[in-house]
Design a protein around this motif. Structure first.
Motif, PDB file in Angstrom:
ATOM      1  N   GLU A 177       0.815  -1.209   0.000  1.00  0.00           N
ATOM      2  CA  GLU A 177       0.000   0.000   0.000  1.00  0.00           C
ATOM      3  C   GLU A 177       0.852   1.263   0.000  1.00  0.00           C
ATOM      4  OE1 GLU A 177      -3.459   2.195   2.718  1.00  0.00           O
ATOM      5  OE2 GLU A 177      -2.668   0.229   3.297  1.00  0.00           O
ATOM      6  N   THR A 178       1.933   1.254   0.782  1.00  0.00           N
ATOM      7  CA  THR A 178       2.755   2.469   0.880  1.00  0.00           C
ATOM      8  C   THR A 178       3.752   2.603  -0.272  1.00  0.00           C
ATOM      9  OG1 THR A 178       4.357   1.320   2.310  1.00  0.00           O
ATOM     10  CG2 THR A 178       2.559   2.520   3.393  1.00  0.00           C
ATOM     11  N   TRP A 179       4.323   1.483  -0.712  1.00  0.00           N
ATOM     12  CA  TRP A 179       5.382   1.541  -1.730  1.00  0.00           C
ATOM     13  C   TRP A 179       4.864   2.021  -3.083  1.00  0.00           C
ATOM     14  CZ3 TRP A 179      10.454   1.598  -1.473  1.00  0.00           C
ATOM     15  CH2 TRP A 179      11.217   1.366  -2.627  1.00  0.00           C
ATOM     16  N   PHE A 180       3.669   1.563  -3.444  1.00  0.00           N
ATOM     17  CA  PHE A 180       3.136   1.900  -4.759  1.00  0.00           C
ATOM     18  C   PHE A 180       2.243   3.142  -4.742  1.00  0.00           C
ATOM     19  CE2 PHE A 180       3.818  -2.794  -5.012  1.00  0.00           C
ATOM     20  CZ  PHE A 180       4.866  -2.755  -5.918  1.00  0.00           C
ATOM     21  N   LYS A 181       2.213   3.840  -3.612  1.00  0.00           N
ATOM     22  CA  LYS A 181       1.433   5.070  -3.517  1.00  0.00           C
ATOM     23  C   LYS A 181       2.070   6.182  -4.342  1.00  0.00           C
ATOM     24  CE  LYS A 181      -0.085   6.107   0.536  1.00  0.00           C
ATOM     25  NZ  LYS A 181      -0.128   6.574   1.960  1.00  0.00           N
ATOM     26  N   GLN A 182       3.385   6.145  -4.491  1.00  0.00           N
ATOM     27  CA  GLN A 182       4.154   7.160  -5.202  1.00  0.00           C
ATOM     28  C   GLN A 182       5.419   6.502  -5.766  1.00  0.00           C
ATOM     29  OE1 GLN A 182       4.152   7.545  -1.305  1.00  0.00           O
ATOM     30  NE2 GLN A 182       5.402   5.800  -1.945  1.00  0.00           N
ATOM     31  N   VAL A 183       6.099   7.177  -6.680  1.00  0.00           N
ATOM     32  CA  VAL A 183       7.401   6.711  -7.147  1.00  0.00           C
ATOM     33  C   VAL A 183       8.425   7.095  -6.084  1.00  0.00           C
ATOM     34  CG1 VAL A 183       9.166   6.888  -8.927  1.00  0.00           C
ATOM     35  CG2 VAL A 183       6.744   6.942  -9.562  1.00  0.00           C
ATOM     36  N   VAL A 184       9.200   6.111  -5.620  1.00  0.00           N
ATOM     37  CA  VAL A 184      10.173   6.347  -4.556  1.00  0.00           C
ATOM     38  C   VAL A 184      11.534   6.652  -5.191  1.00  0.00           C
ATOM     39  CG1 VAL A 184      11.296   5.395  -2.523  1.00  0.00           C
ATOM     40  CG2 VAL A 184       8.908   4.807  -3.027  1.00  0.00           C
ATOM     41  N   TYR A 185      11.957   7.910  -5.120  1.00  0.00           N
ATOM     42  CA  TYR A 185      13.245   8.307  -5.706  1.00  0.00           C
ATOM     43  C   TYR A 185      14.219   8.844  -4.670  1.00  0.00           C
ATOM     44  CZ  TYR A 185      10.799  12.803  -5.626  1.00  0.00           C
ATOM     45  OH  TYR A 185      10.082  13.906  -5.232  1.00  0.00           O
ATOM     46  N   ASN A 186      13.748   9.149  -3.457  1.00  0.00           N
ATOM     47  CA  ASN A 186      14.620   9.447  -2.318  1.00  0.00           C
ATOM     48  C   ASN A 186      13.830   9.194  -1.044  1.00  0.00           C
ATOM     49  OD1 ASN A 186      12.981  11.698  -1.865  1.00  0.00           O
ATOM     50  ND2 ASN A 186      14.480  13.166  -2.624  1.00  0.00           N
ATOM     51  N   ALA A 187      14.465   9.325   0.104  1.00  0.00           N
ATOM     52  CA  ALA A 187      13.788   9.017   1.363  1.00  0.00           C
ATOM     53  C   ALA A 187      12.559   9.893   1.573  1.00  0.00           C
ATOM     54  CB  ALA A 187      14.768   9.170   2.530  1.00  0.00           C
ATOM     55  N   ASP A 188      12.659  11.151   1.205  1.00  0.00           N
ATOM     56  CA  ASP A 188      11.551  12.071   1.447  1.00  0.00           C
ATOM     57  C   ASP A 188      10.364  11.827   0.528  1.00  0.00           C
ATOM     58  OD1 ASP A 188      12.966  13.301   3.451  1.00  0.00           O
ATOM     59  OD2 ASP A 188      13.787  14.862   2.154  1.00  0.00           O
ATOM     60  N   SER A 189      10.559  11.055  -0.535  1.00  0.00           N
ATOM     61  CA  SER A 189       9.462  10.794  -1.467  1.00  0.00           C
ATOM     62  C   SER A 189       8.589   9.637  -1.013  1.00  0.00           C
ATOM     63  CB  SER A 189      10.012  10.500  -2.868  1.00  0.00           C
ATOM     64  OG  SER A 189      10.709   9.256  -2.883  1.00  0.00           O
ATOM     65  N   PHE A 190       8.995   8.949   0.056  1.00  0.00           N
ATOM     66  CA  PHE A 190       8.263   7.779   0.520  1.00  0.00           C
ATOM     67  C   PHE A 190       7.484   8.107   1.782  1.00  0.00           C
ATOM     68  CE2 PHE A 190       7.923   4.005   3.209  1.00  0.00           C
ATOM     69  CZ  PHE A 190       7.222   3.161   2.369  1.00  0.00           C
ATOM     70  N   ALA A 191       6.171   8.020   1.709  1.00  0.00           N
ATOM     71  CA  ALA A 191       5.317   8.237   2.869  1.00  0.00           C
ATOM     72  C   ALA A 191       4.743   6.903   3.306  1.00  0.00           C
ATOM     73  CB  ALA A 191       4.189   9.209   2.534  1.00  0.00           C
ATOM     74  N   SER A 192       5.050   6.491   4.534  1.00  0.00           N
ATOM     75  CA  SER A 192       4.638   5.169   4.991  1.00  0.00           C
ATOM     76  C   SER A 192       3.272   5.159   5.638  1.00  0.00           C
ATOM     77  CB  SER A 192       5.664   4.618   5.995  1.00  0.00           C
ATOM     78  OG  SER A 192       5.711   5.447   7.147  1.00  0.00           O
ATOM     79  N   SER A 193       2.633   6.322   5.798  1.00  0.00           N
ATOM     80  CA  SER A 193       1.296   6.373   6.380  1.00  0.00           C
ATOM     81  C   SER A 193       0.589   7.618   5.890  1.00  0.00           C
ATOM     82  CB  SER A 193       1.388   6.398   7.904  1.00  0.00           C
ATOM     83  OG  SER A 193       1.828   7.679   8.355  1.00  0.00           O
ATOM     84  N   GLU A 194      -0.673   7.759   6.274  1.00  0.00           N
ATOM     85  CA  GLU A 194      -1.434   8.933   5.881  1.00  0.00           C
ATOM     86  C   GLU A 194      -0.874  10.206   6.497  1.00  0.00           C
ATOM     87  OE1 GLU A 194      -5.492   8.275   6.834  1.00  0.00           O
ATOM     88  OE2 GLU A 194      -5.763   6.676   5.344  1.00  0.00           O
ATOM     89  N   ASN A 195      -0.052  10.042   7.566  1.00  0.00           N
ATOM     90  CA  ASN A 195       0.545  11.207   8.216  1.00  0.00           C
ATOM     91  C   ASN A 195       1.885  11.581   7.599  1.00  0.00           C
ATOM     92  OD1 ASN A 195      -1.558  11.372  10.116  1.00  0.00           O
ATOM     93  ND2 ASN A 195      -0.595   9.758  11.359  1.00  0.00           N
ATOM     94  N   ASP A 196       2.195  10.947   6.451  1.00  0.00           N
ATOM     95  CA  ASP A 196       3.430  11.238   5.717  1.00  0.00           C
ATOM     96  C   ASP A 196       4.683  10.985   6.545  1.00  0.00           C
ATOM     97  OD1 ASP A 196       1.967  14.039   3.946  1.00  0.00           O
ATOM     98  OD2 ASP A 196       2.110  11.949   3.401  1.00  0.00           O
ATOM     99  N   THR A 197       4.643   9.939   7.378  1.00  0.00           N
ATOM    100  CA  THR A 197       5.854   9.522   8.081  1.00  0.00           C
ATOM    101  C   THR A 197       6.838   8.976   7.074  1.00  0.00           C
ATOM    102  OG1 THR A 197       4.537   8.983  10.026  1.00  0.00           O
ATOM    103  CG2 THR A 197       6.747   8.023   9.905  1.00  0.00           C
ATOM    104  N   VAL A 198       8.085   9.401   7.148  1.00  0.00           N
ATOM    105  CA  VAL A 198       9.086   9.023   6.165  1.00  0.00           C
ATOM    106  C   VAL A 198      10.037   7.991   6.759  1.00  0.00           C
ATOM    107  CG1 VAL A 198      11.063   9.880   4.842  1.00  0.00           C
ATOM    108  CG2 VAL A 198       8.961  11.199   4.923  1.00  0.00           C
ATOM    109  N   VAL A 199      10.302   6.923   6.005  1.00  0.00           N
ATOM    110  CA  VAL A 199      11.316   5.967   6.402  1.00  0.00           C
ATOM    111  C   VAL A 199      12.476   6.062   5.437  1.00  0.00           C
ATOM    112  CG1 VAL A 199       9.643   4.410   7.445  1.00  0.00           C
ATOM    113  CG2 VAL A 199      10.281   4.082   5.075  1.00  0.00           C
ATOM    114  N   ASP A 200      13.613   5.507   5.831  1.00  0.00           N
ATOM    115  CA  ASP A 200      14.846   5.727   5.079  1.00  0.00           C
ATOM    116  C   ASP A 200      14.995   4.686   3.985  1.00  0.00           C
ATOM    117  OD1 ASP A 200      17.256   6.714   4.307  1.00  0.00           O
ATOM    118  OD2 ASP A 200      18.398   5.834   5.950  1.00  0.00           O
TER     119      ASP A 200
END
Length: 203
Positions: A177-200
Motif C-alpha cells: 500500500e505504501t510503496w506503490f502510492k508514489q514513485v520512490v526516488y529518495n527518502a523524502d518521497s516515501f510516505a509510509s502512512s497517511e501522516n506522511d511519516t518518512v522511512v529511510d
C-alpha cells in the motif's frame, strides 16, 4: 538462512512528468495487472588503470540499462497513452508523429523468509510493442505482450540525485500500500502512512 526470491506481481507504471536538473515530478502510479516476467540488466563498463607496470585500479561506470517486461496483456488504452497514439471513435491509430512517454516502473518479488522485496526503476523509454499471434493448434495458446524498455539515470541532481532505481524489503512502513502510492526516488518521497511519516529508503 539466506533469502531466495520468487514470483513477481503488482506491476505499477507512472509517467515521468518533469525531469530536469532542478525539478523532478512523477504522476500517480497506476497498476498494470497480469505481471509475467521482468528483467533489468544494467551494463557496467570497466576500465583498468595501469601504473608501476601493473594493474593499479579498476574504474566502473554505468552503461546501458536494458529492461524486458512481459505481461498477460498491455491494454490498448494504456498503449495509446504510453506511446502517444491517437484514438478516434474507439479506434487506436499509430503514426510517425507519435511521442513515447518516459515512465517509472514498480513491482515486487516474494522473499522465502517472508514478505516481499519492492522495486522502482525510475526512468525508461519503452519500445513499441510487437504484434505476434499464433493460430491455436488443437488448444488455446496464451500469448503475452513483451515490452523492451531502455532505462537511464534521472537527470535531476537535487532530489533524484541521478539515481536509476530504488529497492526496499517489507517492514519499517514498507508494504504494497505504501510503496506503490508514489514513485520512490529518495527518502523524502516515501510516505509510509497517511501522516506522511518518512522511512529511510531509496539511498
Amino acid at each position: 538462512m539466506g533469502k531466495v526470491l520468487s514470483g513477481l506481481d503488482m506491476f505499477h507504471i507512472a509517467e515521468v512528468l518533469i525531469d530536469t536538473k532542478d525539478e523532478l515530478k512523477f504522476s500517480a502510479p497506476e497498476e498494470l495487472p497480469g505481471a509475467v516476467n521482468m528483467k533489468i540488466d544494467p551494463k557496467s563498463e570497466q576500465e583498468v588503470f595501469y601504473a608501476d607496470n601493473v594493474a593499479y585500479a579498476t574504474v566502473n561506470s554505468l552503461g546501458d540499462i536494458d529492461g524486458d517486461m512481459e505481461v498477460a496483456d498491455l491494454p490498448l488504452d494504456m498503449q495509446s497513452r504510453i506511446f502517444g497514439k491517437q484514438v478516434e471513435k474507439g479506434i487506436h491509430f499509430s503514426s510517425a508523429d507519435d511521442k513515447t512517454l518516459e515512465i517509472a516502473l514498480g513491482f515486487r518479488a516474494k522473499l522465502s523468509t517472508g514478505g516481499y522485496r519492492y522495486y522502482w526503476v525510475l526512468k525508461g523509454t519503452p519500445e513499441l510493442v510487437p504484434v505476434e499471434h499464433k493460430t491455436d493448434e488443437g488448444k488455446a495458446t496464451p500469448q503475452t505482450a513483451q515490452v523492451k524498455i531502455k532505462f537511464m539515470p534521472l537527470t535531476n541532481v537535487k532530489d533524484g540525485k541521478r539515481r536509476w532505481d530504488a529497492k526496499a524489503e517489507e517492514g519499517n512502513g514498507v508494504n504494497a500500500e505504501t510503496w506503490f502510492k508514489q514513485v520512490v526516488y529518495n527518502a523524502d518521497s516515501f510516505a509510509s502512512s497517511e501522516n506522511d511519516t518518512v522511512v529511510d529508503v531509496g539511498k
